[in-house]
Design a protein around this motif. Structure first.
Motif, mmCIF file in Angstrom:
data_model
loop_
_atom_site.group_PDB
_atom_site.id
_atom_site.type_symbol
_atom_site.label_atom_id
_atom_site.label_comp_id
_atom_site.label_asym_id
_atom_site.label_seq_id
_atom_site.Cartn_x
_atom_site.Cartn_y
_atom_site.Cartn_z
ATOM 1 N N SER A 185 -1.160 -8.965 -10.394
ATOM 2 C CA SER A 185 0.116 -9.446 -11.362
ATOM 3 C C SER A 185 -0.601 -10.139 -12.501
ATOM 4 N N LEU A 186 -1.577 -10.854 -12.219
ATOM 5 C CA LEU A 186 -2.615 -11.723 -13.007
ATOM 6 C C LEU A 186 -3.449 -10.916 -13.924
ATOM 7 N N GLU A 187 -4.165 -9.715 -13.094
ATOM 8 C CA GLU A 187 -5.011 -8.953 -14.009
ATOM 9 C C GLU A 187 -4.692 -7.244 -13.351
ATOM 10 N N PRO A 188 -3.618 -6.700 -14.132
ATOM 11 C CA PRO A 188 -3.471 -5.373 -13.413
ATOM 12 C C PRO A 188 -4.597 -4.592 -13.271
ATOM 13 N N SER A 189 -5.707 -4.656 -13.876
ATOM 14 C CA SER A 189 -6.720 -3.509 -13.902
ATOM 15 C C SER A 189 -7.690 -4.157 -13.064
ATOM 16 N N PHE A 190 -7.574 -5.139 -12.070
ATOM 17 C CA PHE A 190 -8.589 -5.840 -11.421
ATOM 18 C C PHE A 190 -9.217 -4.656 -10.493
ATOM 19 N N HIS A 191 -8.342 -3.691 -9.730
ATOM 20 C CA HIS A 191 -8.835 -2.838 -8.628
ATOM 21 C C HIS A 191 -9.740 -1.875 -9.483
ATOM 22 N N LYS A 192 -9.752 -1.845 -10.823
ATOM 23 C CA LYS A 192 -10.557 -0.789 -11.357
ATOM 24 C C LYS A 192 -11.859 -1.138 -11.745
ATOM 25 N N GLN A 193 -12.186 -2.343 -11.240
ATOM 26 C CA GLN A 193 -13.789 -2.679 -11.304
ATOM 27 C C GLN A 193 -14.614 -1.901 -10.635
ATOM 28 N N ALA A 194 -14.145 -1.294 -9.306
ATOM 29 C CA ALA A 194 -15.250 -0.688 -8.370
ATOM 30 C C ALA A 194 -14.241 0.289 -7.572
ATOM 31 N N ALA A 195 -14.739 1.293 -6.881
ATOM 32 C CA ALA A 195 -14.155 1.904 -6.048
ATOM 33 C C ALA A 195 -13.838 1.333 -4.521
ATOM 34 N N VAL A 196 -15.002 0.415 -4.187
ATOM 35 C CA VAL A 196 -14.954 -0.380 -3.074
ATOM 36 C C VAL A 196 -13.858 -1.199 -3.113
ATOM 37 N N VAL A 197 -13.359 -1.855 -4.251
ATOM 38 C CA VAL A 197 -12.243 -2.690 -4.207
ATOM 39 C C VAL A 197 -10.951 -2.053 -4.063
ATOM 40 N N CYS A 198 -10.793 -0.681 -4.647
ATOM 41 C CA CYS A 198 -9.806 -0.016 -4.206
ATOM 42 C C CYS A 198 -9.641 0.433 -2.788
ATOM 43 N N ASN A 199 -10.730 0.753 -2.319
ATOM 44 C CA ASN A 199 -10.957 1.042 -0.892
ATOM 45 C C ASN A 199 -10.363 -0.037 -0.149
ATOM 46 N N ASN A 200 -10.778 -1.227 -0.230
ATOM 47 C CA ASN A 200 -10.341 -2.403 0.303
ATOM 48 C C ASN A 200 -8.798 -2.837 0.357
ATOM 49 N N MET A 201 -8.565 -2.673 -0.709
ATOM 50 C CA MET A 201 -6.874 -2.786 -0.802
ATOM 51 C C MET A 201 -6.203 -1.595 -0.271
ATOM 52 N N ALA A 202 -6.733 -0.465 -0.282
ATOM 53 C CA ALA A 202 -5.965 0.704 0.248
ATOM 54 C C ALA A 202 -5.775 0.386 1.925
ATOM 55 N N TYR A 203 -7.037 -0.177 2.325
ATOM 56 C CA TYR A 203 -6.883 -0.330 3.662
ATOM 57 C C TYR A 203 -5.797 -1.328 4.325
ATOM 58 N N ALA A 204 -5.895 -2.317 3.701
ATOM 59 C CA ALA A 204 -4.574 -3.009 3.934
ATOM 60 C C ALA A 204 -3.429 -2.547 4.172
ATOM 61 N N TYR A 205 -2.987 -1.677 3.053
ATOM 62 C CA TYR A 205 -1.720 -1.088 2.720
ATOM 63 C C TYR A 205 -1.466 -0.175 4.312
ATOM 64 N N ILE A 206 -2.751 0.680 4.506
ATOM 65 C CA ILE A 206 -2.913 1.619 5.506
ATOM 66 C C ILE A 206 -2.232 0.700 6.826
ATOM 67 N N MET A 207 -2.888 -0.470 6.991
ATOM 68 C CA MET A 207 -2.451 -1.292 8.153
ATOM 69 C C MET A 207 -1.142 -1.775 8.455
ATOM 70 N N VAL A 208 -0.455 -1.776 7.373
ATOM 71 C CA VAL A 208 0.901 -1.981 7.382
ATOM 72 C C VAL A 208 1.586 -0.874 7.141
ATOM 73 N N LYS A 209 1.090 0.382 7.230
ATOM 74 C CA LYS A 209 1.860 1.762 7.025
ATOM 75 C C LYS A 209 2.578 1.875 5.892
ATOM 76 N N ASN A 210 2.067 1.469 4.650
ATOM 77 C CA ASN A 210 2.576 1.711 3.140
ATOM 78 C C ASN A 210 1.651 2.841 2.951
ATOM 79 N N ASN A 211 1.704 3.875 3.156
ATOM 80 C CA ASN A 211 1.007 4.818 2.718
ATOM 81 C C ASN A 211 0.911 5.313 1.350
ATOM 82 N N ALA A 212 2.188 4.981 0.781
ATOM 83 C CA ALA A 212 2.272 5.584 -0.593
ATOM 84 C C ALA A 212 1.382 4.650 -1.571
ATOM 85 N N ARG A 213 1.378 3.272 -1.455
ATOM 86 C CA ARG A 213 0.792 2.496 -1.976
ATOM 87 C C ARG A 213 -0.685 2.620 -1.566
#
Length: 460
Positions: free
Chosen positions: A406-434
């Motif tokens: 919300s503070l920096e909308p493109s934050f996750h675009k700095q590196a693929a690993v950042v996207c992966n780490n965020m995706a993993y948390a959503y997988i663990m709460v079963k929010n697969n779309a996000r």
């Protein structure tokens, strides 16, 4: 779980699409390739040097033989002289603190002897007083760490090729001053004043031209006009101090006091002001400035100590997290209650070290303390989220990630690993779309990223 990014300073892959980014890229690339420019990095920060060597050079598509990294001021000075002698334009990037010592003397000397050299200072400090002192001693731009590839390129482009008509005219006039082409300086100043009637820089340049002509009174008048039009502009004040130093102590003291108000961390100036008051037999005022000089020097010494401790901890955190943690603890003990945003990088590194030791609870507490200092630091929020994932607090991790975004909308675009780490948390709460959204971005950044591909397969 995918490999965590250990420190946001270490990311160099970036999505870079804005027109401003493109323009800055081309300006820096032109400086390095077409103007035969050269970059000297005076730093013992291996992560920053890596950012320049791999991140910036890869982003620009420029060969590395135009960048030199050194850790010694004498070596930096030699390289600077050699390349300027060959007619090459030089950009120097200097750490504010090098091996626990201030580089202020190097910066002052460099800008005094080689005014044509462009100089960027790097610092963790963000206070107005600290930044004012750096500008006063001659830096052209300041980078506060940590810094992204785009920000670094933008800063470099800003001093290599100013974008406004006024900036370009000022730069051209300064070159004419160096070449003692006084008539051209006056002509360029006339153009500046047509664009901006109350242009302090134009009057400053006119003053310097009059000094070269030997017409001191006219020069002083121009410096005073420049100060009147821009009271916080340091250059005319510094020149007025110089011209009044020997023959008008009242004016000298007056302008020294104004400079001290604007840039209050200059120990030598406080000492000099104190001596002026002592000569006037105003011992109360003299004592005030002498005491302030001592306090400033003590604060600077304490900062140097903390910098040394932090650098020691950072240098061993990858190889010996337990030893690094002890030094980080020593750092915070030395800081006591005097914590500020300048300490967030150290908080982040301490948290990473604790996570490497498996001390998840301590890492989480560390990041909570950091967020009390700045609740909107996106790097701290991100790494706090990683610590929460380690502790299987996935909902809290997601809250951290979402706030960072919300503070920096493109934050996750700095590196693929950042996207992966965020995706993993959503997988663990079963929010697969996000999760898919982040993984799709990761694969845009790095189509061959194995972690992204495995996580995407897991979702299928």
């Amino acid at each position: 779980m995918p490999n965590n990014i250990s420190n946001m300073e270490d990311t160099s892959s970036t999505v870079r699409i804005s027109s401003k980014t493109s323009r800055c890229d081309s300006d820096v690339k032109d400086f390095l390739e077409n103007q035969n420019g050269y970059i000297i990095i005076l730093s013992d920060d291996a992560l920053f040097v890596k950012t320049v060597r791999t991140g910036v050079m890869r982003a620009l598509g420029v060969k590395l033989n135009c960048v030199e990294a050194v850790k010694d001021v004498e070596q930096a000075g030699r390289s600077l002289r050699e390349h300027l002698y060959l007619g090459m334009p030089v950009l120097i990037i200097v750490d504010r603190i090098l091996a626990g010592r201030s580089t202020s003397d190097f910066i002052r000397t460099t800008k005094s002897i080689f005014p044509q050299a462009k100089l960027i200072a790097m610092t963790y400090e963000t206070t107005k007083e600290s930044l004012s002192l750096l500008y006063e001693i001659g830096v052209d731009h300041i980078i506060t760490k940590p810094v992204s590839v785009d920000t670094l390129i933008e800063k470099m482009a800003g001093i290599i090729k100013p974008q406004s008509r006024i900036s370009n005219l000022v730069q051209e006039a300064r070159i004419c001053l160096e070449q003692r082409e006084i008539d051209k300086v006056f002509t360029l100043c006339d153009e500046l004043l047509k664009i901006k009637q109350r242009c302090a820089a134009a009057h400053m340049l006119r003053g310097e031209a009059f000094m070269l002509k030997g017409t001191r009174d006219k020069a002083i008048a121009e410096f005073e006009i420049a100060h009147k039009y821009s009271p916080l502009y340091l250059e005319p004040l510094k020149r007025l101090v110089e011209v009044y130093r020997e023959n008008n102590e009242e004016a000298y003291l007056s302008y020294m006091t104004i400079l001290d108000y604007i840039s209050p961390l200059n120990v030598e100036r406080k000492y000099e002001i104190g001596k002026c008051y002592a000569r006037k037999k105003d011992m109360d005022s003299a004592k005030k400035y002498f005491d302030e000089a001592i306090t400033c020097e003590q604060c600077e010494a304490a900062k140097r100590l903390c910098t040394i401790i932090s650098d020691i901890a950072s240098s061993v955190m990858e190889f010996s997290p337990d030893i690094a943690a002890k030094y980080f603890e020593q750092y915070f003990a030395a800081k006591g209650e005097n914590l500020s945003k300048d300490d967030l990088v150290t908080f982040n590194r301490f948290g990473i070290t604790l996570r490497k030791q498996g001390k998840v609870r301590e890492a989480i507490e560390n990041y909570k303390k950091a967020l009390h200092i700045d609740a909107e630091d996106t790097t701290i929020l991100y790494n706090y989220g990683l610590a929460c994932v380690d502790g299987e607090q996935f909902k809290t991790a997601i809250e951290c990630y979402e706030k960072a975004l919300s503070l920096e909308p493109s934050f996750h675009k700095q590196a693929a690993v950042v996207c992966n780490n965020m995706a993993y948390a959503y997988i663990m709460v079963k929010n697969n779309a996000r999760a898919r959204e982040f993984l799709a971005t990761a694969l845009e950044i790095d189509p061959q990223n194995a972690s992204s591909q495995k996580l995407m397969e897991r979702l299928k």
